[in-house]
Every structure is written in structure tokens, then in C-alpha cells.
Design a protein around this motif. Structure first.
Motif, short mmCIF file in Angstrom:
data_model
loop_
_atom_site.label_atom_id
_atom_site.label_comp_id
_atom_site.label_asym_id
_atom_site.label_seq_id
_atom_site.Cartn_x
_atom_site.Cartn_y
_atom_site.Cartn_z
N ARG A 156 41.53 15.18 -80.44
CA ARG A 156 40.29 14.44 -80.19
C ARG A 156 40.17 14.16 -78.70
O ARG A 156 41.18 13.96 -78.01
CB ARG A 156 40.29 13.11 -80.95
CG ARG A 156 40.15 13.23 -82.46
CD ARG A 156 40.37 11.89 -83.13
NE ARG A 156 41.76 11.48 -83.01
CZ ARG A 156 42.19 10.25 -83.24
NH1 ARG A 156 41.33 9.29 -83.58
NH2 ARG A 156 43.46 9.94 -83.12
N ASP A 157 38.95 14.16 -78.20
CA ASP A 157 38.70 13.90 -76.78
C ASP A 157 39.00 12.44 -76.46
O ASP A 157 38.97 11.56 -77.34
CB ASP A 157 37.25 14.20 -76.43
CG ASP A 157 36.85 15.65 -76.71
OD1 ASP A 157 37.75 16.51 -76.67
OD2 ASP A 157 35.66 15.89 -76.96
N LEU A 158 39.25 12.18 -75.18
CA LEU A 158 39.32 10.80 -74.72
C LEU A 158 37.95 10.15 -74.85
O LEU A 158 36.91 10.82 -74.70
CB LEU A 158 39.77 10.74 -73.25
CG LEU A 158 41.17 11.25 -72.92
CD1 LEU A 158 41.40 11.17 -71.41
CD2 LEU A 158 42.23 10.46 -73.67
N GLU A 159 37.93 8.87 -75.10
CA GLU A 159 36.66 8.15 -75.17
C GLU A 159 36.00 8.13 -73.80
O GLU A 159 36.60 7.69 -72.81
CB GLU A 159 36.90 6.72 -75.65
CG GLU A 159 35.61 5.93 -75.79
CD GLU A 159 35.85 4.47 -76.13
OE1 GLU A 159 34.86 3.71 -76.22
OE2 GLU A 159 37.04 4.08 -76.27
N ARG A 160 34.77 8.63 -73.74
CA ARG A 160 34.04 8.63 -72.47
C ARG A 160 33.33 7.29 -72.27
O ARG A 160 32.83 6.69 -73.22
CB ARG A 160 33.05 9.80 -72.44
CG ARG A 160 33.75 11.13 -72.19
CD ARG A 160 32.80 12.31 -72.27
NE ARG A 160 32.47 12.64 -73.64
CZ ARG A 160 33.28 13.34 -74.45
NH1 ARG A 160 34.45 13.75 -74.03
NH2 ARG A 160 32.91 13.63 -75.68
N VAL A 161 33.30 6.85 -71.03
CA VAL A 161 32.76 5.53 -70.70
C VAL A 161 31.48 5.72 -69.89
O VAL A 161 31.49 6.39 -68.85
CB VAL A 161 33.77 4.71 -69.88
CG1 VAL A 161 33.20 3.35 -69.54
CG2 VAL A 161 35.08 4.58 -70.64
N GLY A 162 30.39 5.15 -70.37
CA GLY A 162 29.13 5.25 -69.65
C GLY A 162 29.14 4.41 -68.39
O GLY A 162 29.44 3.22 -68.43
N LEU A 163 28.80 5.03 -67.26
CA LEU A 163 28.79 4.31 -65.99
C LEU A 163 27.41 4.22 -65.38
O LEU A 163 27.25 3.74 -64.27
CB LEU A 163 29.73 5.00 -64.98
CG LEU A 163 31.21 4.98 -65.33
CD1 LEU A 163 31.99 5.71 -64.27
CD2 LEU A 163 31.70 3.55 -65.46
N GLY A 164 26.41 4.68 -66.06
CA GLY A 164 25.08 4.64 -65.48
C GLY A 164 25.03 5.53 -64.25
O GLY A 164 25.67 6.56 -64.16
#
Length: 515
Positions: free
Chosen positions: A498-506
Motif C-alpha cells: 500500500r502507498d504511504l498516506e499522502r498529505v494535502g498541502l494546498g
């Protein structure tokens, strides 16, 4: 150009295009055997099973040769990285002889494929030299020479070696070989498809259930089979093998020399980590290939320094005109010195695995292909018990360990983090990655050349270890079990599936972090 699981380009991928598989024609989604992994082990095994009359499907998450096969230095040797002294100590004299015979058979299997399918892969036989550089190494080399001869591998005392490196003593082993690994694998893949095999690339396995038959969920659909083979370098999920295989990175360069002194044979010193050398001609141009500077995955703070050290070593002894290619690759060292080939521990008998090759993946891939084929065909093999993955004994608390660690907590789902709250990232240089603290939690953040930030959770989706930034390959590497992810968290190398959780940074740029 072929692509690989890192930013650096290897000689092999630089001289090959991506494999173009035939369009899959699926009359039904049930196969005799599903092989997961499109490297040399997966393709070799698929071809041998298809030749034996099985209906086979090969699934590859990216494309053929994307992983370690595209990053090997492709030494085909029976003079193994784990010396026969250690094999005899751990497994006994008779089993030491069986190992030697198994790898001899593996070399013959490669030659048989090349001859039978008229494979043009630059294959040539060569001698291999192992040399000492001080008195302590001399004594160790004498012991290795004696054990290697007892195992049945012909070795001789050598008065000279093929590389201009100082040495005190050396041995020579005949009957070793070298080739272009991707050209070999692609030729076998074409042969596999020609005799009815099916290859589906860019198809990641996301789940496996084993009931009356093996059911495989993938990003490309649902498939079923009687048997499944994991040829993924290390099996996905959580398994005892992950506690017995240690991930390492090794560094390689293909250089052009000022003169025509390209050695035709293979050579290895006895340093720790050791250096290794050979030549391969590609498209009429000889390349001198050297490797070394190995370290455990995720444990080097400056992976670019490993390349600098390797280049410095080469320029000390060789007239290097140009570094044409440089790259790193991953391998897994088994705990007791031998690979794990056979039934996957903790799983029903219809699921197989091949892993833990150390630095001898080229030769052990053929050993694995033959052994697993015999097991699926229910034929006897004198090597089955020797390489049996179930020689690993369960460790106390392992089931609880899996239960506690297998599910990764998602910390940032649905959140959008704003630039002003991440001012501590302003000093990230382009192409730099780092773990940072944010409101009591960790973030893995990378700044690309354009100043854009890429943020992911640093917790590996395999068993939650924190990943480390690999500056040379621009990847997040897990030091615990070797999983690797790109800057946006996509899986490059298992055992994570599974991929790492991506974090939205705007809108996050260097400018926005500087007020």
C-alpha cells in the motif's frame, strides 16, 4: 528507455526500452499458476511452468525488469557471496555440496535457455577471481579455497588478477559467466508469450485469498489459480521471512576507460563491504562495471556519498575517462546464508515464494525456477529441504506482533495543511527530503527542483517503521524491511503493498514558506 525503481539510470535500462507485452486475451480468469513479479525469477519460473504444460499468468506491478533485475550488475557465479565455509558450518558438508550442485544446475539452466531460444544477451563465460589484501584475508581465503574445492567447484591458486588492484593472494574459479540481464529476461518473456503465457504489466496485487483455489485481487481485476508464486524479491504482507531477510543497498557504476584495458573476467576483493568488477559490451561499446559500498537500506544519511566513494575508489586504480551510468539497487540477505525457495511459511501449500538471494540473484533465480516448477508438478527434488523457507522456526509472540503492527493508522486523511504552519520547511534545498514534526506528528516532506513540496506520512504501510530519505534515488526507504516509496508515497519496492498516506498541502511552494 526502460524505467526502474529509482531516479538513477542503470546501464541495462539505459540500453533497453520498456517491454511491450502482447494484449491479454482472457477466455476466463482461471489459470493453473499465477506468478507475481516480472523480474528474472518471475519470468524464468513462468516460462519453465508454461513449457511444462501449465497455463500461466504473470502479473507485474510496473513493467518487466522494473526492480532489482534492472539494477543488478549481473554476475552469474557459483563462487558465491556466502562462502562455502559458512554454508558448511551452517548446513553441513553434504548440504554444502548440494548448494554447489544447485548453482551449477542454475548456470546450465541459463545456458540452456539462451541456446534453446537463441537469446542475444551478450552472454559469455568468464573466470572469477577472489583476492586477499592482507595477512588476515590470506588465511580466510585459504579456508574458502579449501571449502570451495570440497564443495565441487574447481578453484586454483592465481598468480595474477584481471584488475590493477593490489593483492596478496588470489584464487580463480572457472565456468562463471556474465550477460545483459534485461535482454535475457525480455527474450524469455517473448518465448513465454509465444507458447501461450499471459503477461499483464502495471497490475498490482492488492489481496490474496486461499480457499479451495487461490483468488487474487489486483488493480486490473480478479484472477484465480490453483497455485501462486511470489517472485517479488521479498513477499508482500507480513511474514516470518521479513524477520529473516535484511534489506541492503548496493552501488554500481558503468564507466568508460582511457585505454582498452577492459578485463574479460570477474573479480571480487574481500573487504566488508566488498568491491566487485566486470566488463560488459553493450551495442558495441565495452563498459567497465564496478560495485560496492553496500549498507543496510535506510541507514546511510548521505547516499550520494556512497557514489562519490565508489568513484574515488575506481579512479585510484583505473584510468576512468567517463562515468557513463551510476545506480543503486536492493537485495535481501538471508539470516543463515541460503535463499528461501518453496512454500511460503504460514500459508497453505499452494502459495510459493523465492527470496533472500543475497548478491547472487542471477544464479539463484534459475535455481528457484526449477525447484518451484518441480514442486508444483509434484516432482521430487534433492534441493527442496535445503532451501525450504519453513526451515525458519516461528518466534514467540509473532502472531501478536502481526496483529499489533499490520494496520497503519491514517493520521492525515481529509486534512489540508497550510503553508504558513510549516515554516520550519523553508530551509529545505531543492531535491532534499526530511522528516519534520508538525503539531505533534511526523511528516515526510520532499522539495522538488521547482520548489514544490510533497508530503506523506512517514510510517511505512508494512509495519509502521519510519521511512528515511534516499537522496541518490529520490525515494523514501524503510530501514526495517526494505519497502521503498517515491516522493509522493507510491510503492516502488515491497514488502509494502500500500502507498504511504499522502498529505494535502494546498499551494505549497518555497515562496509561500518565506512569508
Amino acid at each position: 528507455m526502460n524505467t526502474r525503481d529509482g531516479r538513477c539510470v542503470s546501464l541495462w535500462q539505459g540500453s533497453c526500452n520498456i517491454y511491450q507485452a502482447r494484449p491479454a486475451v482472457q477466455e476466463n480468469n482461471f489459470y493453473d499458476v499465477i506468478i507475481v513479479g516480472g523480474g528474472i525469477t518471475g519470468v524464468s519460473t513462468a516460462l519453465q511452468l508454461q513449457e511444462a504444460g501449465k497455463r500461466c499468468l504473470l502479473l507485474e506491478a510496473n513493467h518487466l525488469g522494473f526492480g532489482t533485475t534492472g539494477g543488478t550488475t549481473a554476475h552469474i557465479n557459483t563462487l558465491l557471496d556466502t562462502p562455502y565455509t559458512i554454508i558448511e558450518k551452517n548446513f553441513g558438508h553434504n548440504n554444502m555440496m548440494r548448494v554447489a550442485q544447485a548453482v551449477k544446475d542454475g548456470l546450465l539452466h541459463i545456458k540452456r535457455n539462451i541456446d534453446h531460444y537463441a537469446v542475444d544477451c551478450g552472454f559469455s563465460e568468464a573466470a572469477a577471481y577472489l583476492f586477499a589484501q592482507d595477512e588476515d584475508q590470506d588465511k580466510k581465503l585459504q579456508q574458502i579455497a579449501a571449502a570451495t574445492a570440497d564443495a565441487g567447484v574447481h578453484v586454483y591458486r592465481a598468480e595474477k588478477i584481471p584488475v590493477p588492484v593490489p593483492f596478496t593472494s588470489a584464487i580463480r574459479a572457472e565456468g562463471q559467466a556474465k550477460f545483459h540481464p534485461l535482454e535475457y529476461v525480455f527474450a524469455l518473456a517473448r518465448a513465454f508469450e509465444h507458447i501461450g503465457g499471459t503477461i499483464i504489466q502495471r497490475c498490482r496485487v492488492t489481496g490474496v485469498e486461499n480457499n479451495d483455489r487461490v483468488e487474487v485481487e489486483t488493480s486490473g481485476g480478479h484472477f484465480m489459480a490453483k497455485d501462486l508464486v511470489y517472485a517479488t524479491h521479498i513477499p508482500p504482507g507480513v511474514n516470518l521471512l521479513h524477520l529473516r531477510c535484511i534489506p541492503y543497498r548496493s552501488y554500481a557504476m558503468a564507466v568508460l576507460l582511457e585505454n582498452d584495458g577492459y578485463p574479460s573476467d570477474l573479480a571480487y576483493d574481500m573487504a566488508d563491504p566488498y568491491n566487485y568488477y566486470r566488463t560488459q559490451e553493450v551495442d558495441g561499446q565495452p563498459y567497465f562495471i564496478a560495485g560496492g559500498k553496500d549498507h543496510k537500506t535506510g541507514e546511510s544519511a548521505n547516499t550520494e556519498a556512497c557514489f562519490a566513494q565508489l568513484e574515488s575508489h575506481l579512479r585510484q586504480y583505473f584510468p576512468v575517462r567517463e562515468v557513463a551510468y551510476k545506480w543503486s539497487s536492493q537485495y535481501f540477505e538471508p539470516a543463515d546464508g541460503l535463499p528461501y525457495i518453496g512454500h511460503l511459511p504460514g500459508q497453505p501449500e499452494h502459495i510459493y515464494v523465492a527470496c533472500g538471494y543475497g548478491g547472487n540473484g542471477m544464479i539463484y533465480s534459475s535455481v528457484a525456477a526449477t525447484l518451484i516448477t518441480k514442486q508444483i508438478l509434484e516432482e521430487a527434488s534433492s534441493y527442496a529441504a535445503l532451501f525450504d523457507p519453513n526451515r525458519i522456526k516461528p518466534v514467540a509472540g509473532f502472531k501478536n506482533f502481526i496483529t499489533h503492527n499490520a494496520d497503519v493508522v491514517r493520521q492525515f486523511a481529509g486534512k489540508l495543511l497550510s503553508g504558513p504552519k510549516l515554516e520550519q520547511l523553508a530551509d529545505l534545498a531543492p531535491d532534499e527530503g526530511r522528516l519534520v514534526a508538525y503539531e505533534g506528528k511526523k511528516l515526510a516532506v520532499y522539495k522538488d527542483e521547482a520548489g514544490q513540496l510533497h508530503a506523506v506520512s512517514p510510517h511505512c504501510t508494512h509495519l509502521q517503521c519510519d521511512v528515511k530519505w534516499n537522496s541518490a534515488e529520490q525515494s523514501w526507504d524503510c530501514p526495517c524491511h526494505g519497502s521503498r516509496f517515491d516522493a509522493d508515497g507510491y510503492v516502488l519496492t515491497g514488502p509494502a503493498d500500500r502507498d504511504l498516506e499522502r498529505v494535502g498541502l494546498g499551494v505549497m511552494t518555497a515562496k509561500s514558506l518565506q512569508h
